[in-house]
Design an enzyme around this catalytic site. Structure first.
Site, PDB file in Angstrom:
ATOM      1  N   ASP A  37       0.860  -1.181   0.000  1.00  0.00           N
ATOM      2  CA  ASP A  37       0.000   0.000   0.000  1.00  0.00           C
ATOM      3  C   ASP A  37       0.903   1.240   0.000  1.00  0.00           C
ATOM      4  O   ASP A  37       2.101   1.141   0.297  1.00  0.00           O
ATOM      5  CB  ASP A  37      -0.885  -0.070   1.253  1.00  0.00           C
ATOM      6  CG  ASP A  37      -1.610   1.221   1.540  1.00  0.00           C
ATOM      7  OD1 ASP A  37      -2.247   1.757   0.611  1.00  0.00           O
ATOM      8  OD2 ASP A  37      -1.546   1.696   2.691  1.00  0.00           O
ATOM      9  N   ASP A  39      -0.102   5.161   1.051  1.00  0.00           N
ATOM     10  CA  ASP A  39      -0.261   6.078   2.193  1.00  0.00           C
ATOM     11  C   ASP A  39      -0.312   5.311   3.509  1.00  0.00           C
ATOM     12  O   ASP A  39      -1.098   4.382   3.659  1.00  0.00           O
ATOM     13  CB  ASP A  39      -1.553   6.891   2.044  1.00  0.00           C
ATOM     14  CG  ASP A  39      -1.474   7.885   0.906  1.00  0.00           C
ATOM     15  OD1 ASP A  39      -1.057   9.019   1.151  1.00  0.00           O
ATOM     16  OD2 ASP A  39      -1.812   7.509  -0.237  1.00  0.00           O
TER      17      ASP A  39
END
Ligand SMILES: [Mg+2]
Length: 269
Positions: A37, A39
């Site tokens: 991922d 953020d």
């Protein structure tokens, strides 16, 4: 959706660092796939989503990892946005929770059903902007296949109102649905497609072997779709997101993400 996993409290998860050998014991002779991922995993969560940036150190680690493991970055951000921020052109990227995917040598795949929903976003964007005008601090992020309404800057007592207004508008549009993240409402096509399905698709692209083992590292509620849905996957939750989790291990923060990456590099050196 498969419900073969149990939800746990993030704090009850074993540490991925302390159990590193247990994790790599599952790695076979074939390459384990890595899904990361952006953020809150590669880049720190910031007050304004537009300021999010990956450090040079983290970028270097991801680059080294990508030489040793088939790897993709999976983000809720639009594809062009996350690609620009990571700035490693030879990686695979899944943007907008996987509705748009790109990779090296011109690999590109848009979700066909999602393409048909784009006009709905054109319609609801001005509508939502008008209705949310009275609440200070909302921040729209329009992407190709989704739209995010950030409300980190909205006063605590008005945050519920944001949810109510968005829900009321979306009631009239069955083509789209919403999901909650960290101080953000994500509006996306009402198609059974999410980070987990995107990862399952990418697994077929990144590996010749069927159902190859994968490791997914993520911090937010939307990553739970990958933790829960991906078969033969090891889920690593970064920090916590206030709910129960389908992840298998946890790391505290980005510092520990880096340590985990360094261990992976050592393992493969
Ligand atoms: Mg995240």
């Amino acid at each position: 959706m498969t419900k073969n996993k149990l939800e746990k409290q993030p704090t009850d998860l074993p540490s991925a660092l302390e159990n590193f050998q247990k994790i790599t014991a599952r790695f076979g002779s074939e390459d384990t796939l890595l899904f990361l991922d952006f953020d809150g995993t590669l880049a720190p969560i910031v007050e304004h989503h537009d300021d999010a940036a990956i450090s040079e150190e983290m970028r270097g680690l991801v680059q080294e990892l990508s030489k040793r493991f088939p790897l993709a970055v999976v983000s809720g951000r639009g594809l062009a946005d996350v690609r620009k921020r990571v700035n490693l052109p030879d990686l695979f990227y899944a943007g907008s929770h996987g509705f748009e995917i790109s990779g090296p040598n011109g690999f590109a795949k848009d979700h066909e059903e999602a393409v048909k929903v784009i006009p709905v976003f054109d319609e609801i964007e001005p509508l939502l902007k008008r209705k949310l005008k009275e609440i200070a601090g909302t921040d729209f992020e329009r992407k190709k296949f989704t739209m995010a309404i950030h409300y980190r800057q909205v006063k605590q007592e008005e945050q519920e109102k944001v949810h109510n207004i968005v829900s009321a508008v979306l009631n009239d549009y069955s083509e789209v649905t919403k999901a909650d993240g960290k101080k953000v409402i994500e509006i996306r096509p009402a198609i059974d497609w999410h980070k987990g399905r995107a990862v399952e698709f990418l697994k077929t692209v990144l590996s010749k072997k069927e159902n190859q083992l994968s490791v997914y590292v993520g911090d937010d509620v939307t990553d739970e779709d990958a933790f829960e849905y991906v078969k033969n996957g090891i889920g690593i939750l970064v920090g916590e997101h206030g709910r129960q989790t389908y992840a298998d291990y946890r790391v505290e923060d980005l510092k520990e993400v880096k340590l985990f990456f360094q261990k992976l590099l050592q393992y493969k050196s």
